[in-house]
Design an enzyme around this catalytic site. Structure first.
Site, PDB file in Angstrom:
ATOM      1  N   TYR A 219       0.816  -1.215   0.000  1.00  0.00           N
ATOM      2  CA  TYR A 219       0.000   0.000   0.000  1.00  0.00           C
ATOM      3  C   TYR A 219       0.853   1.270   0.000  1.00  0.00           C
ATOM      4  O   TYR A 219       0.488   2.253  -0.614  1.00  0.00           O
ATOM      5  CB  TYR A 219      -0.991  -0.017   1.163  1.00  0.00           C
TER       6      TYR A 219
ATOM      7  N   GLU B 180       2.129  11.035  11.682  1.00  0.00           N
ATOM      8  CA  GLU B 180       1.547  12.111  12.505  1.00  0.00           C
ATOM      9  C   GLU B 180       1.332  11.730  13.968  1.00  0.00           C
ATOM     10  O   GLU B 180       1.038  12.584  14.795  1.00  0.00           O
ATOM     11  CB  GLU B 180       0.205  12.569  11.890  1.00  0.00           C
TER      12      GLU B 180
END
Lengths: 167, 167
Positions: free
Chosen positions: B137, B149
């Site tokens: 992916y 993040e």
């Protein structure tokens, strides 16, 4: 008599919800973060297919400056392993109204909503850098699924969605 | 002519979807994982309020053993920062029908569905131990939001929801 009321949000509340979203963003020093405005909130929550649901915390009229001082925004998710879940996106109480049990009441309302909808659990995401919140929720019995089971969150941004369609 | 068709699932497809969910669980050596049966899938996806949506991949009738050989199960989520997202829960193609582009077609259908519904992105979760999938992916442009993040997934299980309500 309780000083506040938790009730489902209506289309007319969207202006106040946007005000609180902006306030939360300012508290986080990210004033340009929220790109969702009143019109979008109205369209996404109160037209044909709701993309989210919301409860608001409203002060009783007897109190000066009454109005909406908190909200919880949520949706439902689904697992083929376990079925329905309730996912809390934001739970926010305006700074000056904290310490009155409004946050706990919104949280409790989410638990009720989850149970009433046959959910097996309540999910949410949090920045692990936000140590004090992480600690607070862990003390309440919340499990960090990234830490304990290894689940990471992945995303494909808008440009990549378009690229995928054009392939 | 294409050898398969991607179409929205109907209530009658739930039996086949459950068969594929079980197959996937067996491939993962977790045969007792899925607790969702045909009746639950029918109720949760095709009655009053849908808790999920689904597309199935069906082989064309000309081919022997035709039937449903893949599915993608999804729902919509919402962010007060960015608005609507599409969340893919499962994307599965039966082992013996891989290599025909069915997985890519289901993936493309999700991108279309996201765009048609005004979504800003497509989200999914994955076990980071599943190195080969994570790598696959990432090569497609997918971003690991936990890694980049710091977003972790948290949950409160059913017993804790009841405890919260009774407080």
């Amino acid at each position: 008599m309780s000083l506040f009321l938790i009730r489902p949000a209506t289309k007319d509340d969207c202006k106040d919800i946007v005000r609180l979203i902006k306030e939360m963003a300012e508290n986080k020093r990210m004033p340009n973060g929220p790109r969702v405005d009143e019109e979008a909130l109205q369209k996404d929550g109160f037209e044909k297919k709701p993309f989210y649901y919301c409860f608001v915390a409203e002060l009783n009229k007897e109190e000066l400056n009454s109005g909406i001082v908190g909200y919880v925004l949520y949706f439902f998710s689904y697992s083929t392993w376990e079925g329905r879940s309730i996912d809390v996106q934001d739970l926010y109480v305006s700074l000056q109204y904290r310490g009155r049990g409004i946050g706990s009441a919104l949280q409790k309302r989410m638990a009720q909503e989850g149970i009433q909808n046959g959910c097996c659990r309540l999910n949410f995401t949090m920045l692990k850098q936000d140590m004090s919140s992480v600690q607070f929720y862990k003390e309440q019995g919340v499990i960090d699924l990234t830490e304990t089971e290894g689940w990471d969150i992945f995303c494909l941004k808008k440009d990549d969605l378009f690229r995928l369609v054009e392939k």
